[in-house]
Scaffold this motif. Structure first.
Motif, PDB file in Angstrom:
ATOM      1  N   GLN A 228       8.387   1.123  58.121  1.00 44.06           N
ATOM      2  CA  GLN A 228       8.841  -0.254  57.978  1.00 44.06           C
ATOM      3  C   GLN A 228      10.127  -0.365  57.169  1.00 44.06           C
ATOM      4  O   GLN A 228      10.870  -1.346  57.320  1.00 44.06           O
ATOM      5  CB  GLN A 228       7.744  -1.093  57.323  1.00 44.06           C
ATOM      6  N   THR A 229      10.406   0.617  56.332  1.00 43.18           N
ATOM      7  CA  THR A 229      11.574   0.538  55.451  1.00 43.18           C
ATOM      8  C   THR A 229      12.591   1.646  55.703  1.00 43.18           C
ATOM      9  O   THR A 229      13.713   1.558  55.209  1.00 43.18           O
ATOM     10  CB  THR A 229      11.138   0.605  53.975  1.00 43.18           C
ATOM     11  N   SER A 230      12.203   2.682  56.436  1.00 42.84           N
ATOM     12  CA  SER A 230      13.106   3.803  56.701  1.00 42.84           C
ATOM     13  C   SER A 230      13.490   3.811  58.167  1.00 42.84           C
ATOM     14  O   SER A 230      12.648   4.090  59.032  1.00 42.84           O
ATOM     15  CB  SER A 230      12.444   5.136  56.321  1.00 42.84           C
ATOM     16  N   THR A 256       6.808  -4.483  61.998  1.00 42.30           N
ATOM     17  CA  THR A 256       6.399  -4.863  60.644  1.00 42.30           C
ATOM     18  C   THR A 256       5.705  -6.219  60.655  1.00 42.30           C
ATOM     19  O   THR A 256       4.671  -6.419  60.006  1.00 42.30           O
ATOM     20  CB  THR A 256       7.623  -4.903  59.712  1.00 42.30           C
TER      21      THR A 256
END
Length: 348
Positions: A228-230, A256
């Motif tokens: 979700q963040t990378s 996400t």
């Protein structure tokens, strides 16, 4: 290995409904990054026996001007698409709903509870194999007139396996409903980069021993939700290296937003596996995988093929999210060929 739990489903009346459920056509979005539908697609909400609403994206099959072609289309079974973890109905609407509808198939993509724009149950997880299969069965029974083909991706493929293993027929004597199925019957099933019948534990252990770095990445990406963040990790987990970053970012945001709660309690899920074997050896199953799948390896694909005693189809140059990948047409064409063969066999 624990035995499989008994399937608990709502009791269905033994006659088809003559009307279609179209509950709640306008409502507030649950996803802060809403998915905008394409031309010819519609969104509605199927009301389940629990009172919760399940998102359905629909695209009608193309009608042909040639009477012969339109006659052939009349034999096409509806297609019902079931997503896996971190996805929702939108993942099919991007490419595959337009593709299969253009080829004459009515297409329905469902968002399982707690995912996409569907309502969330009052629980820590979205459901179990039993409850998800029951929700799908309720939708098929109430909204689809012909037996459909059920298509499941990743953990959605495991739900499909559970569904088809629990179709039962029962003759009710002295009734107009003799030989009706207690669960809505299907024309066939397609398992796409599916978790194998024994679950994902075998995949995890193989990665730990043979590909420890990959095992660490998969665990970090999925269990810790680092995808979700990378951006690089999201691309490596779900897509081909050739995917454009802007597309990966868009799908990363949608994934996400789609997964407000876990699809399953994985510990309880694995304790209930493997799924039962099919009772009907004539039931048609297609098992499709991808050479560049970072989640389901070739051995996992072959395990599923052996379980159903069918040859597997492994698509070259495609990643786990076969329906969203930059080479999405490869998998779609392969499935279309199988569907057309299924139709020819059914009309003979």
């Amino acid at each position: 290995m624990a035995t499989l739990c008994t399937l608990i489903l709502p009791k269905f009346p033994q006659t088809r409904l003559t009307t279609r459920t179209r509950a709640v056509l306008t409502r507030d979005y649950k996803m802060t990054v809403p998915y905008e539908l394409k031309q010819g697609q519609s969104r509605h909400f199927h009301k389940l026996p629990s009172g919760l609403n399940m998102e359905v994206l629909f695209q009608k099959g193309l009608q042909f001007s040639d009477p012969d072609e339109e006659q052939k289309r009349s034999y096409n079974p509806p297609l019902v698409f079931i997503h896996g973890s971190f996805h929702a109905a939108w993942c099919w609407a991007e490419h595959w709903l337009p593709f299969f509808s253009q080829n004459g198939y009515d297409c329905y993509a469902l968002s399982l509870l707690g995912q996409g724009e569907s309502d969330s149950p009052a629980a820590a997880v979205a459901g179990t194999l039993q409850t998800h299969a029951g929700d799908i069965a309720d939708f098929i029974h109430k909204e689809i007139e012909l037996p459909p083909v059920l298509l499941g991706h990743s953990f959605g493929g495991l739900i499909v396996q559970y569904y088809i293993a629990n179709i039962r027929s029962e003759t009710v004597k002295g009734s107009d409903s003799e030989n009706k199925s207690l669960l809505p019957s299907l024309a066939g099933a397609v398992l796409i980069c599916s978790v194998p019948p024994s679950g994902n534990s075998g995949l995890v252990w193989r990665y730990l021993f043979s590909k420890p770095i990959a095992a660490f990445k998969v665990t970090r990406s999925l269990a810790a939700k680092a995808f979700q963040t990378s951006l690089p990790l999201c691309k490596e987990t779900f897509f081909s290296a050739a995917m454009e970053d802007q597309l990966v970012v868009r799908y990363q945001q949608l994934m996400t937003e789609s997964s407000r709660m876990p699809l399953f309690d994985l510990r309880k899920l694995n304790a209930s596996l493997p799924v039962p074997r099919l009772e009907d050896p004539a039931f048609k199953v297609l098992v499709v995988g991808a050479t560049d799948d970072f989640i389901v390896d070739i051995e996992g694909l072959n395990e599923t093929g052996r379980f159903y005693d069918v040859p597997t189809v492994c698509i070259e140059g495609v990643a786990h999210d076969m329906m969203l990948d930059c080479s999405w047409t490869k998998g779609a064409q392969s499935i279309l060929s199988w569907l057309n063969g299924l139709n020819r066999a059914g009309t003979q």
